[in-house]
Design a protein around this motif. Structure first.
Motif, PDB file in Angstrom:
ATOM      1  N   PRO A  57       0.817  -1.401   0.056  1.00 52.88           N
ATOM      2  CA  PRO A  57       0.001   0.050  -0.187  1.00 52.88           C
ATOM      3  C   PRO A  57       0.928   1.163  -0.123  1.00 52.88           C
ATOM      4  CG  PRO A  57      -0.661  -1.588   1.867  1.00 52.88           C
ATOM      5  CD  PRO A  57       0.587  -2.134   1.102  1.00 52.88           C
ATOM      6  N   PRO A  58       0.346   2.197  -0.693  1.00 50.13           N
ATOM      7  CA  PRO A  58       1.354   3.543  -0.852  1.00 50.13           C
ATOM      8  C   PRO A  58       1.405   4.145   0.333  1.00 50.13           C
ATOM      9  CG  PRO A  58      -0.825   3.925  -1.944  1.00 50.13           C
ATOM     10  CD  PRO A  58      -0.704   2.415  -1.596  1.00 50.13           C
ATOM     11  N   VAL A  59       2.580   5.275   0.722  1.00 54.77           N
ATOM     12  CA  VAL A  59       2.684   5.940   2.030  1.00 54.77           C
ATOM     13  C   VAL A  59       2.465   7.363   1.272  1.00 54.77           C
ATOM     14  CG1 VAL A  59       4.126   6.653   3.717  1.00 54.77           C
ATOM     15  CG2 VAL A  59       4.154   4.155   3.016  1.00 54.77           C
ATOM     16  N   LEU A  60       1.624   8.234   2.090  1.00 50.76           N
ATOM     17  CA  LEU A  60       1.557   9.603   1.552  1.00 50.76           C
ATOM     18  C   LEU A  60       2.028  10.400   2.984  1.00 50.76           C
ATOM     19  CD1 LEU A  60       0.901  11.886   0.007  1.00 50.76           C
ATOM     20  CD2 LEU A  60      -1.572  11.760   0.582  1.00 50.76           C
ATOM     21  N   PHE A  61       3.096  11.453   2.637  1.00 49.95           N
ATOM     22  CA  PHE A  61       3.615  12.048   3.854  1.00 49.95           C
ATOM     23  C   PHE A  61       2.652  13.338   3.704  1.00 49.95           C
ATOM     24  CE2 PHE A  61       7.702   9.629   2.847  1.00 49.95           C
ATOM     25  CZ  PHE A  61       7.348   9.089   4.218  1.00 49.95           C
ATOM     26  N   HIS A  83      14.592   6.831   3.975  1.00 42.27           N
ATOM     27  CA  HIS A  83      14.443   5.455   4.763  1.00 42.27           C
ATOM     28  C   HIS A  83      13.117   4.776   4.191  1.00 42.27           C
ATOM     29  CE1 HIS A  83      14.495   2.797   8.121  1.00 42.27           C
ATOM     30  NE2 HIS A  83      13.298   2.902   8.155  1.00 42.27           N
ATOM     31  N   VAL A  84      12.221   5.261   4.023  1.00 40.34           N
ATOM     32  CA  VAL A  84      10.890   4.659   3.504  1.00 40.34           C
ATOM     33  C   VAL A  84      11.148   4.214   2.104  1.00 40.34           C
ATOM     34  CG1 VAL A  84       8.343   4.779   3.230  1.00 40.34           C
ATOM     35  CG2 VAL A  84       9.118   5.708   5.413  1.00 40.34           C
ATOM     36  N   VAL A  85      11.545   4.956   1.359  1.00 42.63           N
ATOM     37  CA  VAL A  85      11.624   4.715  -0.102  1.00 42.63           C
ATOM     38  C   VAL A  85      12.714   3.580  -0.406  1.00 42.63           C
ATOM     39  CG1 VAL A  85      12.567   5.617  -2.365  1.00 42.63           C
ATOM     40  CG2 VAL A  85      11.184   7.142  -1.018  1.00 42.63           C
ATOM     41  N   ASN A  86      13.812   3.690   0.351  1.00 42.81           N
ATOM     42  CA  ASN A  86      14.772   2.685   0.273  1.00 42.81           C
ATOM     43  C   ASN A  86      14.376   1.306   0.735  1.00 42.81           C
ATOM     44  OD1 ASN A  86      16.488   4.477  -1.073  1.00 42.81           O
ATOM     45  ND2 ASN A  86      17.908   4.648   0.619  1.00 42.81           N
ATOM     46  N   ALA A  87      13.579   1.276   1.828  1.00 47.13           N
ATOM     47  CA  ALA A  87      12.694   0.287   2.021  1.00 47.13           C
ATOM     48  C   ALA A  87      11.573  -0.430   1.260  1.00 47.13           C
ATOM     49  CB  ALA A  87      11.979   0.567   3.638  1.00 47.13           C
ATOM     50  N   GLY A  88      11.708   0.068   0.064  1.00 52.00           N
ATOM     51  CA  GLY A  88      10.665  -0.726  -0.819  1.00 52.00           C
ATOM     52  C   GLY A  88       9.381  -0.348  -0.766  1.00 52.00           C
ATOM     53  N   ARG A  89       8.800   0.673  -0.407  1.00 49.21           N
ATOM     54  CA  ARG A  89       7.677   1.221  -0.272  1.00 49.21           C
ATOM     55  C   ARG A  89       7.210   2.336  -1.171  1.00 49.21           C
ATOM     56  NH1 ARG A  89       6.673  -0.906   4.636  1.00 49.21           N
ATOM     57  NH2 ARG A  89       8.074  -0.894   6.433  1.00 49.21           N
ATOM     58  N   ALA A 122      -5.595  11.251  -5.447  1.00 49.28           N
ATOM     59  CA  ALA A 122      -4.695  10.878  -6.558  1.00 49.28           C
ATOM     60  C   ALA A 122      -3.658   9.994  -6.338  1.00 49.28           C
ATOM     61  CB  ALA A 122      -3.976  12.365  -6.642  1.00 49.28           C
ATOM     62  N   VAL A 123      -3.206   9.627  -5.143  1.00 49.57           N
ATOM     63  CA  VAL A 123      -2.259   8.514  -5.009  1.00 49.57           C
ATOM     64  C   VAL A 123      -2.797   7.422  -4.879  1.00 49.57           C
ATOM     65  CG1 VAL A 123      -0.903   7.536  -2.882  1.00 49.57           C
ATOM     66  CG2 VAL A 123      -0.787  10.126  -3.222  1.00 49.57           C
ATOM     67  N   SER A 124      -4.097   7.171  -4.710  1.00 54.29           N
ATOM     68  CA  SER A 124      -4.638   5.860  -4.641  1.00 54.29           C
ATOM     69  C   SER A 124      -4.803   5.497  -6.112  1.00 54.29           C
ATOM     70  CB  SER A 124      -6.123   5.835  -4.100  1.00 54.29           C
ATOM     71  OG  SER A 124      -6.907   4.525  -4.352  1.00 54.29           O
ATOM     72  N   ARG A 125      -5.094   6.360  -7.160  1.00 53.38           N
ATOM     73  CA  ARG A 125      -5.106   6.072  -8.448  1.00 53.38           C
ATOM     74  C   ARG A 125      -3.946   5.552  -9.076  1.00 53.38           C
ATOM     75  NH1 ARG A 125      -8.274  10.908  -8.451  1.00 53.38           N
ATOM     76  NH2 ARG A 125      -6.528  12.256  -9.265  1.00 53.38           N
ATOM     77  N   ASP A 126      -2.806   6.512  -8.698  1.00 54.25           N
ATOM     78  CA  ASP A 126      -1.480   6.283  -9.002  1.00 54.25           C
ATOM     79  C   ASP A 126      -0.713   4.833  -8.777  1.00 54.25           C
ATOM     80  OD1 ASP A 126       0.807   7.626 -10.660  1.00 54.25           O
ATOM     81  OD2 ASP A 126       1.785   7.139  -8.846  1.00 54.25           O
ATOM     82  N   SER A 127      -1.567   4.388  -7.665  1.00 52.83           N
ATOM     83  CA  SER A 127      -0.697   3.063  -6.967  1.00 52.83           C
ATOM     84  C   SER A 127      -2.004   1.960  -7.498  1.00 52.83           C
ATOM     85  CB  SER A 127      -0.775   3.348  -5.662  1.00 52.83           C
ATOM     86  OG  SER A 127      -1.834   3.555  -4.960  1.00 52.83           O
ATOM     87  N   GLY A 128      -2.798   2.176  -8.305  1.00 52.79           N
ATOM     88  CA  GLY A 128      -3.626   1.138  -8.789  1.00 52.79           C
ATOM     89  C   GLY A 128      -4.959   0.815  -8.039  1.00 52.79           C
TER      90      GLY A 128
END
Length: 371
Positions: A57-61, A83-89, A122-128
């Motif tokens: 699931p996407p993470v939105l800051f 940190h969060v990006v490099n963790a594969g999220r 927008a984030v939900s749409r972009d992440s399927g």
């Protein structure tokens, strides 16, 4: 203690770095690309490093008002976004952009009812079409909770609120203002709102910056001494530099919102009581129906643990509420030098659990790479 030859060499090297280049911190922002743009709403997707395939699931800051969105990306090596990006999220950032006099009429109704919901969709749409895991610092966490309370249909998977005060009675820094706030109810409070919104257009940027510095006035006054006594510590110097860069980028506070927060949060302590009036209806935190993680800093004067912990009783309809404490002040608990082993570790576990809730097995993650 007498300095050792090693510490003297390190101090000389750091001093030379400062003299020749003017900085020791790596302030390069994490690379992003815009995925959505609207009034006071730019949504960016973080680009993963080579070889990392984002999943889950996407993470939105969600940033607070007045503070730059860079709060999540303070500096390389001490960046929650890194940190969060490099963790594969799958990771995204909401940026409100600059705040000016023309934004003086924006109130909580716009931030909570339009701007943040638009970013979430927008984030939900972009992440399927996946539900979104919100991470908010300070007022960003409050906005995330209020958005979840306002519209249960929003695709929100969970909320992580870091240093987000909900009971201002526990904020000692606000104690001197409470008698004034009680006296200022009614016409006086309305006049303050008119002055902030119509005349000044809000709380000006220099005032916001000075107010933030005054919160940590002891640290601010001792900074020259601390720098001299830690001249051999590149990490300490880099953090000081990054915090200064962050503080210098503070934004103005829109007038109508400032008036609503003053009346609702300070005068009425509405979040800890009957709720905040937004758009003609009263929103209380008992309407939130998603899992919530709340983290408080042990040295935080703006959002002490006693001001954050009430979320555990206010979120009566949330299926899960977890409260954690971590070292650090208001910014330090989010992105201080000890945050990796405390706040970020709590957040990692929370986001992994959210991934499992949606039927995805968490990947084995390495620590964020320092470049």
């Amino acid at each position: 203690m007498m300095p050792t030859p090693r510490s003297l060499r390190a101090a000389a090297s750091n001093a030379a770095q400062l003299l020749l280049y003017g900085h020791v911190a790596d302030l390069r922002p994490m690379p992003t690309e815009m995925v959505d743009d609207g009034p006071k709403r730019s949504v960016y997707r973080y680009r993963p490093p080579e070889g990392v395939v984002p999943a889950g699931p996407p993470v939105l800051f969600v940033p607070p008002l007045a503070a730059p969105a860079r709060c999540y990306d303070l500096r390389r090596g001490c960046s929650l976004a890194e940190h969060v990006v490099n963790a594969g999220r799958r990771s995204y950032l909401l940026d409100y952009g600059p705040i000016g006099f023309g934004d003086r009429d924006l109130g909580l109704e716009e931030w909570v009812g339009e701007i943040l919901p638009g970013a979430i969709r927008a984030v939900s749409r972009d992440s399927g079409g996946q539900p979104v895991q919100l991470v908010g610092w300070c007022l960003g966490g409050v906005f995330a909770l209020l958005a979840a309370a306002a519209d249960p249909r929003l695709p929100i998977a969970s909320v992580a609120a870091i240093a987000s005060p909900v009971d201002v009675r526990a904020v000692r820094l606000a104690a001197p203002l409470r008698p004034v706030a009680r006296l200022a109810r009614g016409p006086v409070a309305d006049l303050a709102g008119v002055l902030l919104g119509g005349v000044l257009g809000g709380v000006p940027r220099p005032v916001v910056k000075r107010a933030y510095q005054l919160v940590g006035i002891d640290k601010y006054l001792l900074r020259p001494y601390k720098v001299l006594t830690n001249l051999d510590n590149a990490e300490f110097l880099a953090q000081i530099e990054a915090v200064d860069h962050f503080t210098n980028a503070m934004l103005a506070f829109p007038g109508r919102t400032a008036g609503e927060i003053y009346r609702g949060l300070l005068c009425d302590n509405a979040l800890a009581g009957p709720g905040v009036e937004i758009g003609g209806r009263r929103l209380d935190l008992g309407r939130v129906r998603v899992p919530v993680l709340a983290i408080a800093g042990r040295g935080d004067g703006i959002a002490p643990a006693a001001a954050v912990r009430p979320l555990t009783r206010l979120l009566g309809r949330s299926p899960q509420v977890r409260f954690e404490e971590a070292p650090g002040g208001h910014l330090g608990v989010l992105t201080g030098r000890s945050a990796r082993s405390s706040t970020w570790a709590h957040l990692d576990r929370w986001l992994d659990e959210g991934t499992v809730r949606h039927g995805i097995r968490p990947q084995r993650r390495e620590a964020a790479v320092t470049v």
